[in-house]
Scaffold this active site. Structure first.
Site, PDB file in Angstrom:
ATOM      1  N   ASP A  26     -10.159   4.317  10.662  1.00 21.17           N
ATOM      2  CA  ASP A  26      -9.468   3.208  11.324  1.00 21.17           C
ATOM      3  C   ASP A  26      -9.845   3.053  12.791  1.00 21.17           C
ATOM      4  OD1 ASP A  26      -7.856   1.851   9.272  1.00 21.17           O
ATOM      5  OD2 ASP A  26      -6.938   3.817   9.010  1.00 21.17           O
ATOM      6  N   HIS A  62     -11.606   2.122   2.560  1.00 24.87           N
ATOM      7  CA  HIS A  62     -11.001   2.778   1.404  1.00 24.87           C
ATOM      8  C   HIS A  62     -11.925   3.030   0.228  1.00 24.87           C
ATOM      9  CE1 HIS A  62      -6.590   1.753   2.626  1.00 24.87           C
ATOM     10  NE2 HIS A  62      -7.282   2.362   3.572  1.00 24.87           N
ATOM     11  N   LYS A  88      -6.990   2.575  -2.525  1.00 25.92           N
ATOM     12  CA  LYS A  88      -7.521   3.585  -1.597  1.00 25.92           C
ATOM     13  C   LYS A  88      -8.074   4.756  -2.394  1.00 25.92           C
ATOM     14  CE  LYS A  88      -6.223   6.093   2.547  1.00 25.92           C
ATOM     15  NZ  LYS A  88      -5.393   6.042   3.739  1.00 25.92           N
ATOM     16  N   ASP A 122      -9.583  -2.826   1.620  1.00 20.19           N
ATOM     17  CA  ASP A 122      -9.685  -2.323   2.991  1.00 20.19           C
ATOM     18  C   ASP A 122     -11.051  -1.642   3.049  1.00 20.19           C
ATOM     19  OD1 ASP A 122      -9.625  -0.206   5.014  1.00 20.19           O
ATOM     20  OD2 ASP A 122      -7.502  -0.646   5.261  1.00 20.19           O
ATOM     21  N   ASP A 160     -12.128   7.142   6.360  1.00 22.36           N
ATOM     22  CA  ASP A 160     -11.198   6.049   6.652  1.00 22.36           C
ATOM     23  C   ASP A 160     -10.521   6.270   8.005  1.00 22.36           C
ATOM     24  OD1 ASP A 160      -9.538   3.833   6.279  1.00 22.36           O
ATOM     25  OD2 ASP A 160      -7.966   5.054   5.351  1.00 22.36           O
ATOM     26  N   ASP A 179      -7.037  -4.123  10.428  1.00 21.96           N
ATOM     27  CA  ASP A 179      -6.245  -2.912  10.172  1.00 21.96           C
ATOM     28  C   ASP A 179      -6.947  -1.702  10.774  1.00 21.96           C
ATOM     29  OD1 ASP A 179      -4.573  -0.937   9.290  1.00 21.96           O
ATOM     30  OD2 ASP A 179      -5.226  -1.009   7.204  1.00 21.96           O
ATOM     31  N   TRP A 236       0.860  -1.186   0.000  1.00 28.14           N
ATOM     32  CA  TRP A 236       0.000   0.000   0.000  1.00 28.14           C
ATOM     33  C   TRP A 236       0.896   1.235   0.000  1.00 28.14           C
ATOM     34  CZ3 TRP A 236      -0.187   3.862   3.859  1.00 28.14           C
ATOM     35  CH2 TRP A 236      -1.048   4.914   3.523  1.00 28.14           C
ATOM     36  N   GLU A 262      -3.143  -2.997  -2.344  1.00 26.45           N
ATOM     37  CA  GLU A 262      -4.286  -2.416  -1.615  1.00 26.45           C
ATOM     38  C   GLU A 262      -4.657  -1.068  -2.234  1.00 26.45           C
ATOM     39  OE1 GLU A 262      -3.382  -1.637   2.500  1.00 26.45           O
ATOM     40  OE2 GLU A 262      -5.429  -1.049   2.992  1.00 26.45           O
TER      41      GLU A 262
END
Ligand code: RNT
Ligand code: ZN
Length: 418
Positions: A292, A258, A223, A255, A290, A322, A180, A221
């Site tokens: 997290d 994302h 995004k 993800d 995003d 994640d 990523w 990955e």
């Protein structure tokens, strides 16, 4: 309700809860080391960059490899199921006076982690770290127009493939290596193609390193945006999906933070499984963006797990957590997120999926709605607690006291020592 009673309730709808638990016990879920120290790692002093951010300042953060491992062990002891360790390259452990920059990392810098994993019978997943480093130039790495910068990061990627293979050889479990990059632009760029072509070329150079495709599983990955790169990211969804589909052995990694806020990864899993033998996930909880946040047992988390189970894809989907919340106890954050994803998988395995599919295929959508909603209040908590007992970890309502004790005895005592 006792487990026996719950088991009978489920048996009436054709669900074998004992079998569900046996299946789940063997499914590996990757635990990300970076929740333990707010994505800091051990190879740099500077701030977290790359458009991601950990917020909060809860006391007791792990600052040394020993502390991070100690905290991971504490969290493992409170998590049921099979764990895999997910490392980032910035967590290299150097001996006194023997550092190496990211482009020169070697397996030996991860020997302690390999030993840690082997002692615990775990596999390791790995991530090159394309952020939080002075060689990130103007926010760019693998897509940089500056060839010196780009080469440095290509060499980092190549070094990481070798380390990934080393992990797989040591643990005898394949290593998922995820790429990523945060590369992008805050405001409207004038050349969207150039950075993507350079990123593509960089990935191809990284993957030109010889490696065993059965041991190392590279992922890309995607995004949609990051902090400070709101207008453009080189590694968009279309870019990474097409890269993976046109390069044999490369997996797409989704993800669930994302995408645009009304898109859901639960709907994308089956779409990708039509084309890819294996895919990878970063499981997170995006709150409005995003962000997290720690994964919880919420609707979209449950839906993602249902999709994996209903597609019969528990062995085709590599699952990794994640998220990084620095505002709460970091060990508790690991435990809540891991347990929530385990709950989601167990919940999915305890649904009468064949029966529900039959209803859909017969277009009995009225009954399907009723049954799916009623299933939500089945005695799942009793099955979950039994699963915890069978995995020899504390059940809900009983493990948090361990966190209280651990922070008092261990984490809070770290404050003035470093
Ligand atoms: C960032 C990506 C990436 C990171 C980790 C630390 O938005 O999700 O996966 O979270 O590599
Ligand atoms: Zn991610």
């Amino acid at each position: 309700m006792s487990y026996q009673e719950a088991k009978e309730v489920y048996a009436k709808i054709g669900v074998d809860t004992d079998a569900a638990m046996e299946v789940l016990k063997k499914v590996p879920v990757s635990l990300h080391c970076w929740q333990g120290d707010d994505v800091t790692g051990f190879d740099h002093e500077g701030p977290l960059t790359g458009g991601i951010q950990a917020t909060g300042n809860y006391p007791g953060k792990a600052r040394t490899p020993g502390q991070l491992m100690q905290d991971m062990d504490k969290s493992f002891s409170l998590m049921p199921g099979t764990k895999k360790l997910n490392l980032h390259a910035c967590y290299a452990i150097f001996e006194e006076g023997k550092t190496a920059d990211r482009d020169a990392l070697q397996p030996e810098h991860f020997k302690k982690w390999a030993e840690f994993a082997k002692e615990r019978n775990m596999g390791i997943d790995f991530n090159p770290t394309f952020f939080s480093h002075p060689m990130v130039k103007d926010g760019l790495t693998l897509s940089s127009p500056d060839e010196k910068t780009r080469k440095f990061w290509i060499d980092h990627g190549k070094a990481c493939i070798k380390i990934a293979q080393y992990f797989a050889e040591e643990t005898k479990i394949p290593c998922v290596m995820n790429i990523w990059i945060g590369d992008g632009y805050k405001d409207i760029p004038s050349d969207r193609l150039g950075p993507r072509l350079r990123y593509k070329d960089s990935l191809e150079q990284i993957l030109s390193v010889p490696y065993d495709k059965n041991l190392v599983k590279p992922c890309v990955e995607s995004k949609v945006f990051g902090i400070g790169v709101e207008s453009y990211t080189a590694g968009s969804s279309e870019f990474t999906l097409n890269f993976a589909s046109s390069h044999k052995g490369v997996l797409p990694l989704m993800d669930n933070g994302h995408y645009h806020p009304t898109e859901v990864v639960s709907d994308k899993i089956s779409a990708l499984l039509c084309y890819f033998p294996e895919i990878a996930l970063h499981i997170t909880r995006p709150v409005r963006w995003d962000s997290d946040h720690v994964v919880l047992f919420d609707d979209e988390t449950k839906e993602m797990a249902k999709e994996i189970v209903r597609c019969g894809a528990l062995e085709r989907v590599h699952m990794a957590l994640d998220y990084f919340d620095a505002g709460i106890n970091r060990v508790s954050a690991w435990v809540v997120g891991f347990r929530s994803w385990q709950k989601a998988l167990l919940n999915a395995l305890c649904l009468p999926n064949d029966f529900l599919k039959k209803l859909q295929d017969a277009h009995e959508m009225t009954e399907l709605m009723v049954v799916q909603d009623e299933l939500k209040t089945y005695p799942f908590g009793d099955v979950w607690n039994e699963y915890c007992r069978r995995c020899s970890v504390k059940e809900d309502g009983k493990w948090f006291e361990e966190i209280r004790r651990y922070e008092k005895d261990v984490q809070f005592n770290r404050q003035h020592k470093e």
